[in-house]
Design a protein around this motif. Structure first.
Motif, short mmCIF file in Angstrom:
data_model
loop_
_atom_site.label_atom_id
_atom_site.label_comp_id
_atom_site.label_asym_id
_atom_site.label_seq_id
_atom_site.Cartn_x
_atom_site.Cartn_y
_atom_site.Cartn_z
N PHE A 93 5.83 9.26 -4.95
CA PHE A 93 6.36 9.50 -3.60
C PHE A 93 5.31 9.08 -2.58
N GLY A 94 5.68 9.07 -1.29
CA GLY A 94 4.74 8.81 -0.20
C GLY A 94 5.22 7.71 0.71
N ASN A 95 4.38 7.41 1.71
CA ASN A 95 4.66 6.37 2.68
C ASN A 95 4.21 5.03 2.11
N HIS A 96 5.12 4.06 2.08
CA HIS A 96 4.84 2.74 1.55
C HIS A 96 4.96 1.71 2.68
N TYR A 97 4.01 0.77 2.70
CA TYR A 97 4.07 -0.29 3.71
C TYR A 97 3.43 -1.53 3.12
N ILE B 162 7.56 3.24 5.29
CA ILE B 162 8.79 3.94 4.96
C ILE B 162 8.47 4.97 3.89
N PHE B 163 9.08 6.17 4.00
CA PHE B 163 8.77 7.25 3.07
C PHE B 163 9.71 7.19 1.87
N LEU B 164 9.16 7.19 0.67
CA LEU B 164 9.91 7.18 -0.59
C LEU B 164 9.84 8.57 -1.19
N SER B 165 11.04 9.18 -1.39
CA SER B 165 11.13 10.53 -1.93
C SER B 165 11.66 10.47 -3.35
N VAL B 166 11.01 11.16 -4.28
CA VAL B 166 11.39 11.19 -5.70
C VAL B 166 11.82 12.60 -6.04
N LYS B 167 13.11 12.75 -6.51
CA LYS B 167 13.64 14.07 -6.86
C LYS B 167 13.78 14.18 -8.37
N PHE C 176 0.84 -1.19 0.00
CA PHE C 176 0.00 0.00 0.00
C PHE C 176 0.88 1.24 0.00
N ALA C 177 0.29 2.38 -0.47
CA ALA C 177 1.00 3.67 -0.46
C ALA C 177 0.03 4.74 -0.03
N VAL C 178 0.54 5.66 0.79
CA VAL C 178 -0.23 6.83 1.23
C VAL C 178 0.47 8.05 0.65
N ARG C 179 -0.20 8.79 -0.27
CA ARG C 179 0.44 9.90 -0.98
C ARG C 179 0.42 11.17 -0.15
N SER C 180 1.05 11.12 1.01
CA SER C 180 1.16 12.31 1.85
C SER C 180 2.28 12.08 2.84
N PHE C 181 2.66 13.13 3.49
CA PHE C 181 3.74 13.04 4.48
C PHE C 181 3.22 12.60 5.84
#
Length: 864
Positions: free
Chosen positions: A773-777, A802-807, A717-722
């Motif tokens: 990006f976002g929190n993945h679990y 865990i938070f995945l950051s895309v630059k 799952f992914a949550v698209r927020s911080f």
């Protein structure tokens, strides 16, 4: 125009012809002057050469001695009409006043321009007008009847030496003022007065000239408005030098006084009240003093309102001046005496109530044998009330069926008793009413259920309209004197007072039915004692001890009170621990059985155990629930939710009361392994376009297991927020059989999910974009095989996200746009240079011829 502008004094163009003894007004005005707005005037008079001063507006000593007495008496005066105009008024002008009159204005201008005086000649002639009445009449008073004709004469003659015209006007005195009737103007035109135009056009008013200078006024169809004093007004006119007509004198003489006797039409009786089936007798009387031969025309009218006009009223019967009566069966018209006419209406009905009035016209014979209508009058309406013959009867209401419980039938009978004085043309109908019964003296308005009209057509009220249309409430006529109301299934809202109203209808002559009487019955109260419904549910666990994989079984026993022939529907629910991710609310609806014994799976989603739960009816009030091959995830509190149903109207079932059983707990005591889940990534921060690796690692504690005895369902799952404040989005899942399922994606990035070891699962995001990006679990569902070979499902385990950051790679992002821009700029520059060179070389070339100059050397200054 500026040089020609100056003061202008104006008087009428002469000569002015006036009659001796009359009043003369000579106007004088000034224009185009300077100075104050109000100007002064001086008047002078001359018979031959010298002017004599008469009067002035600003100098009181201006008047000469011979005019001082007349000016002092007011016989000669100035009348100012505006700031720049006055009139010289001479009362009782005499022949000595004939001569030239000069009007002058003192100067108020800066320079003398224009004329400052003006003269007019006044000629005084003798009075030659004489006006007199007709010598043939010895009396000046006329007494006539309405509709008669009369003629009046007057004589007017003038012996004036000038060429004058006469203006003759006939007038009538209305109140204190005189009103014009008809005039013969000095220009030879007939002019009717106000209000007499229509009578003049119809010929009822004429003005004729006769011998010896006579003027005759003829009036036909005289009305009461023609009564009063009449006079003849004659004025003498002369045409002035400017071509306009001027009135020089006026005389009048009263000719006669005319009185008109009004013809009245009245009905001998005032308001009348008769009983139905009797006769109505009315007499129309005509009041007139006419003594000659005449005939009356009479018409009788009927109206429902006293304000209706003749066009709105109904003509009943008529008699013309030849005594011919129109045909009618029940109405007759007879001539009682010379001035009375009788209307007789036999067998009156209620619909004959209203207002009656008669219209009469007087006809007189002419010399040629024809008849002429001279007057027409309408009487005031007379009110006639016809009292209906009411039948005498009583109404009795009783209940033949009363309910003891809800949904029992109710039947009410409304019976007509003691009927007297009824005829064959009497018909009865019924109306049913309901009134809510409240304790105390509070008044509640009744509600109409239904009513019948004279044709026995049923008209529904607002209350219970839908139930009546569905056949739940029935209205019918049981016998000739009994009307019935039946409620097929009585509900608690039907409790209250009921009463009926019997209406009697009478048939009229036109076969229409009119209501004549209403009789209301006494009310009947529909009520039954009710007690609260009671429902008790007890759940019993049949096997007190069992382990995972065995069958769970429990029974629900139901008992109820105060419910008529109940049936039960049962719902099995389970309250799972809050750690169960499949149902975060904690309560799950498993299976149900309705009152018709139809079984339905509710929220049971385990496809591998579709037939793993069974609910059956053991007895009328006992139900048994079984769950085969129980698993650890089935742990929780199980209850029976029971609903009692009672028979409703139309074969339907009505919900009575709900009940909840005691909980039965399923708790597995086990010493198996404990599973933990974590998420790891070597590079949680990546650039766009790269691959992100996320590992879901499962660890075990406690009793060790062989890899073949355990399996896992893994979901990412992914949550698209911080801050984890949004709903999680399912990315992909891998079940314990190795089948991967991916959710639909909107971007260009791709996912892959694989098992890299018995306890490790890797999720890869290929070609990452900024929206990845976002929190993945990951959420892991362990499955453990027991010693009996049955796979048991363990509770779901959620890993810490865990938070995945895309630059974004700035250099790679701008590299190609910069190269393309530089290339395009270079190509456009070279193309511009080429276009400029070609244009200057071939398109815009121009040859310039230079003038040849001689070359001479300069001489030195010493040789100059």
């Amino acid at each position: 125009l500026a040089f020609c502008r100056g003061r202008i004094v104006r008087v009428p163009k002469g000569p002015l012809i006036r009659v001796v003894g009359t009043e003369v007004a000579i106007p004088c005005s000034v224009s185009d002057y300077d100075g104050p707005s109000e100007q002064n005037f001086d008047w002078e008079f001359s018979r031959e050469t010298d002017f004599v001063r008469i009067v002035s507006t600003w100098d009181s000593t201006f008047t000469s001695e011979e005019y001082q007495k007349r000016v002092g008496r007011g016989d000669i005066k100035l009348r100012r009409s505006s700031n720049d105009a006055v009139e010289l008024v001479i009362r009782n002008i005499q022949p000595a006043d004939q001569g030239r009159y000069k009007c002058s204005t003192p100067s108020t201008d800066a320079t003398v321009q224009g004329n400052y005086d003006a003269e007019v000649q006044v000629k005084v002639i003798s009075d030659g007008l004489s006006v007199s009445g007709s010598k043939a009449r010895s009396s000046t008073s006329l007494r006539l009847s309405e509709g008669d004709s009369f003629k009046l004469r007057c004589s007017a003659i003038t012996t004036s030496p000038e060429h004058t015209h006469l203006h003759v006007t006939w007038q009538i005195k209305s109140g204190s003022s005189w009103q014009d009737i008809l005039s013969l103007t000095h220009e030879g035109k007939f002019q009717p007065g106000p209000g007499y135009e229509e009578r003049y056009r119809s010929g009822d008013i004429r003005l004729d000239t006769g011998a010896n200078d006579t003027y005759r006024l003829s009036v036909s169809q005289a009305s009461s408005a023609d009564g009063g004093a009449y006079r003849c007004l004659v004025s003498e006119w002369v045409r002035g030098a400017d071509g306009s007509w001027q009135k020089i004198q006026e005389k009048s003489v009263e000719i006669a006084t005319v009185s008109i006797q009004r013809t009245d039409v009245v009905i001998s009786t005032s308001n009348v009240s008769v009983t139905e089936r009797d006769s109505l007798d009315l007499t129309c009387n005509i009041t007139t003093d006419r003594s000659g031969i005449f005939q009356a025309e009479v018409m009788w009218y009927f109206s429902a309102s006293p304000d209706d006009t003749l066009s709105d009223a109904q003509l009943l019967l008529s008699m013309d001046h030849d005594s011919v009566v129109s045909d009618s069966t029940l109405i007759s018209l007879s001539h009682v005496d010379r001035n009375s006419y009788r209307l007789l209406v036999r067998d009156v009905d209620v619909e004959d109530s209203g207002y009656y009035f008669c219209e009469a016209a007087i006809w007189v014979p002419l010399h040629n044998g024809s008849w002429h209508k001279v007057v027409e009058r309408t009487s005031s309406p007379v009110s006639v009330v016809v009292t209906a013959l009411e039948p005498d009867y009583d109404v009795f209401l009783n209940a033949s069926k009363t309910p003891k419980f809800s949904d029992d039938p109710t039947e009410l009978n409304c019976r007509i008793t003691n009927v007297q004085d009824t005829e064959a043309n009497i018909r009865f109908s019924v109306s049913w009413y309901y009134r809510q019964h409240l304790p105390g003296d509070e008044v509640v308005p009744e509600e109409l259920l239904a009513s019948m009209d004279a044709d026995w057509t049923l008209l529904l009220g607002d209350r219970g309209r839908e139930r009546i249309q569905n056949g739940e409430i029935i209205f019918f006529k049981k016998s000739a004197d009994t009307f019935s109301l039946r409620i097929q299934w009585t509900s608690e809202s039907d409790r209250g007072d009921y009463f009926c109203v019997i209406s009697a209808w009478s048939r009229h002559r036109n076969n229409s039915w009119v209501k004549s009487k209403d009789v209301t019955s006494a009310s009947v109260n529909i009520f039954w004692a009710t007690q609260d419904y009671t429902l008790t549910v007890e759940a019993v666990k049949l096997k007190p001890f069992f382990v995972a994989g065995h069958t769970f079984e429990m029974t629900c026993k139901v008992s109820s009170k105060n419910i008529k022939t109940p049936r039960y529907s049962v719902l099995i629910t389970a309250e799972k621990p809050f750690t169960d991710q499949s149902n975060p609310n904690g309560t799950t609806r498993i299976i149900s059985l309705n009152q018709d014994s139809v079984v339905r799976l509710e929220d049971w989603t385990d496809q591998t155990r579709v037939d793993g739960v069974v609910l059956e009816k053991v007895q009328e009030n006992e139900f048994r629930y079984r769950m085969y091959q129980t698993q650890i995830s089935d742990a929780g509190l199980y209850r029976c939710v029971v609903t009692a149903w009672s028979p409703g109207g139309g074969g339907m079932w009505r919900e009575a009361v709900n009940g909840l059983s005691n909980p039965i707990q399923i708790d597995f005591q086990t010493s198996g392994p404990v599973f933990n889940v974590s998420v790891h990534s070597d590079s949680p921060t990546i650039y766009q376009g790269e691959v992100a690796d996320l590992l879901c690692i499962v660890t075990t504690e406690g009793m060790p297991l062989e890899p073949d005895d355990m399996s896992f369902d893994v979901s990412w799952f992914a949550v698209r927020s911080f801050a984890l404040d949004r709903e999680p989005v399912l990315l992909a899942s891998l079940d314990r059989r190795g089948i991967v399922t991916q959710s639909r994606r909107n971007g260009s990035s791709d996912l892959s999910l694989e098992r890299i070891s018995p306890l490790e699962f890797r999720l890869r995001v290929h070609g990452c974009e900024d929206h990845d990006f976002g929190n993945h679990y990951c959420v892991v569902t362990p499955w453990v095989r027991s010693a009996t070979g049955v796979w048991q499902r363990e509770p779901d385990i959620k890993a810490k996200p865990i938070f995945l950051s895309v630059k974004m790679d700035v250099l790679n992002a701008f590299k190609y746009p910069l190269l393309i821009g530089i290339g395009l700029a270079t190509v456009i520059g070279l193309l511009s240079c080429l276009i400029g060179y070609c244009s200057s070389r071939w398109c815009c070339k121009k040859e310039v011829q230079e003038t040849r100059r001689e070359r001479r050397r300069l001489m030195s200054m010493e040789m100059d």
